[in-house]
Enzyme design. Structure first.
Site, PDB file in Angstrom:
ATOM      1  N   GLU A 115       0.826  -1.220   0.000  1.00 43.53           N
ATOM      2  CA  GLU A 115       0.000   0.000   0.000  1.00 43.53           C
ATOM      3  C   GLU A 115       0.857   1.266   0.000  1.00 43.53           C
ATOM      4  O   GLU A 115       0.334   2.381  -0.016  1.00 43.53           O
ATOM      5  CB  GLU A 115      -0.928   0.018   1.218  1.00 43.53           C
ATOM      6  CG  GLU A 115      -2.084  -0.960   1.130  1.00 43.53           C
ATOM      7  CD  GLU A 115      -2.884  -0.805  -0.151  1.00 43.53           C
ATOM      8  OE1 GLU A 115      -3.272   0.327  -0.475  1.00 43.53           O
ATOM      9  OE2 GLU A 115      -3.111  -1.825  -0.825  1.00 43.53           O
ATOM     10  N   ARG A 153      19.905   9.052 -20.515  1.00 40.22           N
ATOM     11  CA  ARG A 153      20.106   9.428 -21.920  1.00 40.22           C
ATOM     12  C   ARG A 153      20.335  10.925 -22.097  1.00 40.22           C
ATOM     13  O   ARG A 153      20.732  11.360 -23.168  1.00 40.22           O
ATOM     14  CB  ARG A 153      18.971   8.918 -22.799  1.00 40.22           C
ATOM     15  CG  ARG A 153      17.590   9.356 -22.353  1.00 40.22           C
ATOM     16  CD  ARG A 153      16.506   8.730 -23.210  1.00 40.22           C
ATOM     17  NE  ARG A 153      16.494   9.260 -24.547  1.00 40.22           N
ATOM     18  CZ  ARG A 153      16.851   8.593 -25.639  1.00 40.22           C
ATOM     19  NH1 ARG A 153      17.248   7.349 -25.558  1.00 40.22           N
ATOM     20  NH2 ARG A 153      16.810   9.153 -26.809  1.00 40.22           N
TER      21      ARG A 153
END
Ligand code: SAH
Length: 248
Positions: A115, A153
């Site tokens: 949770e 990247r």
């Protein structure tokens, strides 16, 4: 850049971190990734890391003590790193957020499970909350992989000289233009003639126009967030003429 990932499932990262661009970033020592198993910081005999929620209700909550010990141990070794929580309640991961994260010396990324995490972890340690979007994942691992990929990247030198993040979608506020490679014709569909022409200026203009076209069809909201140049407005007018409609 340094990434420390705190998880109950370190095995989930084999593969994504061992292939392609992330692998290359690690090999070139432009990024460094360390996985930390939160379970190793549980001190009881059964190494319990979750417990039932106070107030009742379904599911389990990640316990505060093992995670706090894990965070403190990692942070003491990486004091300059920012502590990031993966959470559907966080700010949305976008290109701008990834670019901002890429400027930091390191990230300590917490992967929740069940949770979620005892709220006191957020109160005590968390400096940034990142969400992949308005949906719920089973755990933060896939979010952590996504953050590492999107940030890596953008780190200078990670992408090879033939690759570039600069023309990618969102970099200049627009979606990228359509891309083609050989063959010149497939099932009757031809690659736009201009791309075969070798005329760099015409190709540049065509790409900009198609980028504007795609953006206003697929993501018109992005166009309102950027400053259009004189050329952009001219290209949009040409598109109005071609498509027979005024979009903006
Ligand atoms: N009960 C929580 C959801 C817990 S999901 C709630 O309703 O807000 C379990 C874990 O998965 C979270 O702690 C978080 O680490 C991760 N997670 C789930 N959805 C996510 C999302 N959209 N973006 C990033 N992480 C997410």
């Amino acid at each position: 850049m340094r990434f420390d990932i705190l998880t109950l499932f370190p095995g989930m990262f084999c593969g994504p971190f061992d292939e392609s661009i992330i692998r290359r970033g690690r090999d070139k020592q432009l990024i460094d990734i360390a996985l930390h198993n939160i379970r190793d910081y549980a001190t009881d005999r059964h190494q319990v890391t979750d417990d039932a929620p106070y107030g009742g209700g379904a599911g389990m909550v990640m316990k505060v003590e093992p995670l706090a010990a894990c965070i403190e141990s990692v942070k003491s070794r990486q004091p300059a790193s920012t502590i990031v929580m993966t959470s559907p309640q966080g700010r949305r991961l976008t290109h701008a957020v990834a670019a901002e994260l890429a400027l930091r010396p390191g990230l300590i990324i917490i992967c929740g499970r069940y949770e979620g995490v005892d709220e006191r972890i957020r109160d005590l340690f968390v400096e940034d909350d990142i969400s992949l979007g308005d949906f719920v994942l089973s755990g933060g691992e896939i979010a952590a992989i996504t953050i590492v990929d999107a940030v890596t990247r953008l780190i200078p030198g990670v992408l090879g000289s033939g690759e570039s993040a600069e023309t990618d979608s969102f970099c200049d506020g627009l979606l990228e233009y359509p891309q083609y490679t050989r063959p010149p014709e497939f099932r009757g569909l031809k690659v736009p003639e201009i791309l075969l022409s070798g005329n760099h200026e015409l190709i540049r203009k065509w790409r900009r126009r198609e980028s504007l076209r795609k953006t206003r069809i697929l993501r018109p909201d992005l166009l309102t967030g950027i400053t259009l140049t004189k050329e952009d407005r001219k290209l949009l007018a040409e598109l109005d003429h071609q498509d027979g409609a005024t979009f903006i």
